[in-house]
Scaffold this motif. Structure first.
Motif, short mmCIF file in Angstrom:
data_model
loop_
_atom_site.label_atom_id
_atom_site.label_comp_id
_atom_site.label_asym_id
_atom_site.label_seq_id
_atom_site.Cartn_x
_atom_site.Cartn_y
_atom_site.Cartn_z
N HIS A 6 -1.47 4.60 0.22
CA HIS A 6 -3.02 4.69 -0.10
C HIS A 6 -3.08 3.65 0.08
O HIS A 6 -3.44 2.38 -0.01
N GLN A 56 0.46 -1.35 -0.25
CA GLN A 56 -0.19 -0.52 0.10
C GLN A 56 1.14 1.24 -0.25
O GLN A 56 0.54 2.32 -0.13
N ASN A 107 -9.35 3.52 3.49
CA ASN A 107 -9.44 5.24 3.81
C ASN A 107 -8.50 5.76 2.82
O ASN A 107 -8.19 7.17 2.81
N GLY A 108 -8.22 5.28 1.41
CA GLY A 108 -8.14 6.25 0.66
C GLY A 108 -6.10 6.76 1.45
O GLY A 108 -5.64 6.09 1.97
N TRP A 109 -5.98 8.07 -0.04
CA TRP A 109 -4.68 8.58 0.26
C TRP A 109 -4.63 8.44 2.19
O TRP A 109 -5.64 9.47 2.66
#
Length: 761
Positions: A535, A509, A539-541
């Motif tokens: 990433h 990630q 939770n995205g970035w």
């Protein structure tokens, strides 16, 4: 004769009344003295128990820390070699009074310093299961696998460079705990036990009055029916992790006072016992002058009362001087603070309060450099200044070492935070020393917990204030942290990031990003800074500002930095093999690397593994890291520079360094922090400072990279000032590996390929 009879009767009446008053007063006084004396002696018993708990916990913690540190040291070996390890363990074993030390292999084979090597069965191997799973542990009392003696076993995981692992252990005889517990108390009449929550005895002192038993509950309950009920209450209190005092019978008809208190080791409890006659003797000794009053004459009555009261007050004052006054600061002790807090929160007064923790930054340096007398003088100055700045109904004390606790009125949280910050400045101004050879600065930080739940224990309040104080480290401009819902949520969020980081690292990630640097004079890009981005599928970035501080705190930044460095070197090798000229790439390194002996060798080995020219790699260290670690910089960074690896000072201008102080640093380039660039266009002083700084750096042969350039006006000014390089959104944002590779290919006239590729750390 009648008047005389009346006179005699009056005398008898007066004498009888006087005697009655004396008896009543003596009875009342005796009762009060007995009550106070009993409470005082029981408080002493509690304090002795707490001291014993502290001694035990420190000793157990020291042993665990010894094994952990030893495991870290031995883990730097390339591979698992039992004979070599045992040779290194033997002197440690002798110096620390272990019964034996050794290692246990995953195949159940054990090797020990006394050469009692055995192959463990499943039951024996179970003692080391926690350590095999990565946890440092201490067993309850078990039988020694060699001679059957009662022992406790300390164990911790030990992993080597090649991935091989084992368990490092140290064994202590229970006699070791007997020696720790056999500290004389109440003139040798007191004694102690360590038991488990189920009552099983782990160890006991060697006092002649103590009895040996296998289970405290069953042995004590057998003495009397009253003991059965008391033991049941004791079991419930122990199960709930409580501490307190009880009185129980012995088989010989005597009674014992028992103070029970948890040890922070497994489910262990410390029982401190003293015969009731010892306490009664102490109480009766105080009452003797009172009983003598009944035998004295009426003419001496007032004098004797005065003498008794004077003696009582003197005794009370001496006890209070010992218990209620801090021996270092001369102010109220933490014991007194605890009593004041209990009275405050246990009463009807509902005035809002906040608990404040305050400590001196790097206080140990003052002790080490100038001695403990000077350190104590600093603590007295801090205590005096605090005392002068608190109001009636507010309390303060030194809790331990350089940690102070305060209870302050708190009608407005922001006003209180400002008040505490102002107090820190006052203390610092008074405590700073500039007297001959004694030159040092005292800096403090604080944490505030506005008390909302008055039923919370004092320790719980202190823990929350300390969390806010520790959090203030991350904000140099605000030395006083505040515990609130936002901080609690942030701490929870940080813990979640720490829990998920290892999995994110293994599942790819974390990605490698590059932010190009622009050569102002050549008018082209020249190298880049390697960055890392996270990433998360859920939770995205996740911002580096969120997870990097967490890794700095738990040490995970070491592994991340190494992976990023290896990924950069690997990618550069691919670019060079493809005919690309990537220019020098700078890689960030945490200051934690400076404390590791293998830092330079490990990084140089990675560079050489990929056969990279050393001038293509640059190491970035922050301004703070460089200025806080001067003593260890010269050797480690000097080796990098001798091998052609350049060192960059990052974030210059964000801390307290001066341009002049940079001259002594072993660096090759300086990166100007964005905070200086932000005011470059509209502030004449900033422009003047930056212009002169650039000129000085240029004269010293230091290259300069200006970060955070986001506007054309900033670009134009920096070009006029003849800055070497700039970095920022005006030139290029951080980009994935594939996009940066495309930039290199376009700049060098090569076909663009792999533009969508990413590089996983």
């Amino acid at each position: 004769m009648q008047p005389r009879t009346k006179s005699v009767k009056k005398i008898y009446f007066d004498v009888g009344l006087t005697v009655l008053i004396v008896v009543l007063f003596a009875a009342f006084f005796s009762f009060q003295v007995q009550k106070d004396s009993r409470e005082r002696v029981l408080t002493t018993l509690s304090e002795i128990s707490s001291q014993s708990v502290e001694v035990m916990q420190k000793e157990i913690s020291r042993n665990k820390t010894l094994l952990i540190n030893l495991a870290v040291l031995l883990g730097q070996e390339e591979t698992l070699d039992p004979p070599t390890l045992l040779q290194k363990l033997i002197p440690v074993d002798k110096e620390n009074n272990f019964k034996r030390m050794g290692i246990v292999l995953p195949d159940h084979t054990s090797y020990s310093t006394d050469h009692k090597d055995v192959v463990l069965d499943d039951e024996g191997y179970a003692r080391f299961a926690s350590a095999m799973e990565g946890q440092t542990s201490v067993t309850n009392t078990v039988r020694d696998l060699v001679d059957g003696e009662s022992v406790t076993v300390y164990s911790t995981p030990l992993t080597f460079a090649d991935g091989s692992r084992c368990v490092l252990f140290g064994t202590y005889s229970t006699q070791y705990y007997k020696n720790l517990l056999s500290v004389s108390s109440f003139k040798g009449a007191g004694y102690s036990y360590i038991i488990r929550q189920n009552g099983d005895c782990i160890s006991g002192s060697t006092n002649l009055l103590s009895q040996q038993f296998s289970n405290f509950y069953s042995a004590t309950a057998a003495y009397s029916r009253q003991n059965e009920e008391k033991v049941q209450r004791l079991q419930e209190a122990v199960q709930n992790g409580e501490q307190g005092v009880m009185l129980f019978d012995r088989e010989d008809g005597t009674q014992r006072y028992l103070y029970y208190q948890p040890l922070e080791v497994g489910d262990w409890y410390l029982l401190s016992v003293v015969p009731s006659e010892v306490i009664d003797k102490s109480i009766n000794g105080t009452l003797v002058p009172t009983y003598l009053l009944l035998l004295g004459s009426v003419l001496l009555f007032c004098y004797l009362i005065w003498r008794i009261v004077a003696m009582y007050r003197g005794y009370r004052d001496r006890v209070e001087q010992l218990v209620m006054v801090d021996e270092v600061t001369g102010q109220g002790s933490f014991a007194k603070f605890r009593l004041d807090a209990a009275a405050l929160f246990g009463g009807k007064d509902r005035t809002p309060y906040a608990l404040v923790c305050l400590n001196v930054k790097k206080f140990q340096y003052i002790n080490d450099l100038y001695g403990y007398d000077e350190g104590n003088a600093v603590l007295r100055t801090v205590a005096e200044c605090i005392g002068e700045n608190i109001a009636g109904g507010e309390y303060a004390a030194r809790m331990q070492a350089d940690l102070f606790v305060l209870l302050l009125h708190c009608r407005d949280v922001q006003l209180l935070q400002n008040r505490v910050t102002e107090l820190l400045h006052k203390v610092q101004a008074r405590a700073d020393k500039r007297d001959g050879d004694l030159i040092y600065q005292v800096r403090l930080r604080a944490g505030v917990y506005p008390v909302q739940d008055r039923t919370l224990t004092l320790e719980g309040m202190i823990d929350r204030a300390k969390l806010a104080m520790d959090h203030s480290r991350q904000n140099a401009s605000q030395p006083c942290g505040l515990y609130d819902g936002a901080l609690r949520r942030q701490l929870v969020r940080q813990q979640e990031l720490a829990n998920h980081f290892d999995g994110a690292l293994e599942s790819g990630q974390l990605q490698l990003y590059f932010q190009p640097k622009y050569d102002l004079q050549a008018g082209s890009f020249h190298g880049a800074e390697a960055l890392v981005r996270w990433h998360s599928p859920q939770n995205g970035w996740i911002s580096p500002g969120a997870f990097i501080p967490v890794l700095e705190q738990n040490g995970g930044i070491i592994d991340l930095d190494r992976r990023v460095f290896a990924a950069v070197c690997r990618q550069m090798r691919r670019w060079l093999d493809a005919g690309l000229q990537p220019g020098p790439i700078s890689v960030n390194a945490s200051q934690l690397h400076l404390y590791r002996l293998d830092f330079v060798d490990r990084y140089l080995a990675v560079i050489d593994r990929y056969h990279l020219p050393h001038d293509l790699i640059q190491i970035e260290l922050t301004e703070t890291a460089l200025f806080e670690n001067r003593d260890i910089l010269a050797q480690s960074l000097g080796r990098f520079r001798r091998h052609g690896v350049q060192i960059l000072m990052d974030d210059f201008g964000s801390g307290f360094s001066s341009v002049g102080s940079v001259c002594t640093m072993p660096i090759d380039a300086v990166k100007i922090d964005k905070s200086m660039v932000d005011h470059l266009v509209d502030d004449e002083k900033t422009r003047l400072i930056l212009k002169n700084s650039l000129a000085l750096f240029r004269s010293l042969g230091l290259a300069v990279v200006v970060e955070g350039v986001e506007q054309k006006d900033q670009y134009d000014l920096l070009h006029t000032m003849q800055a070497d390089y700039i970095q920022g959104y005006y030139c290029a944002r951080p980009m994935p590996m594939g996009q940066y590779q495309a930039c290199l290919q376009k700049a060098q006239g090569l076909p663009v390929t792999g533009q969508d590729e990413i590089a996983v750390v």
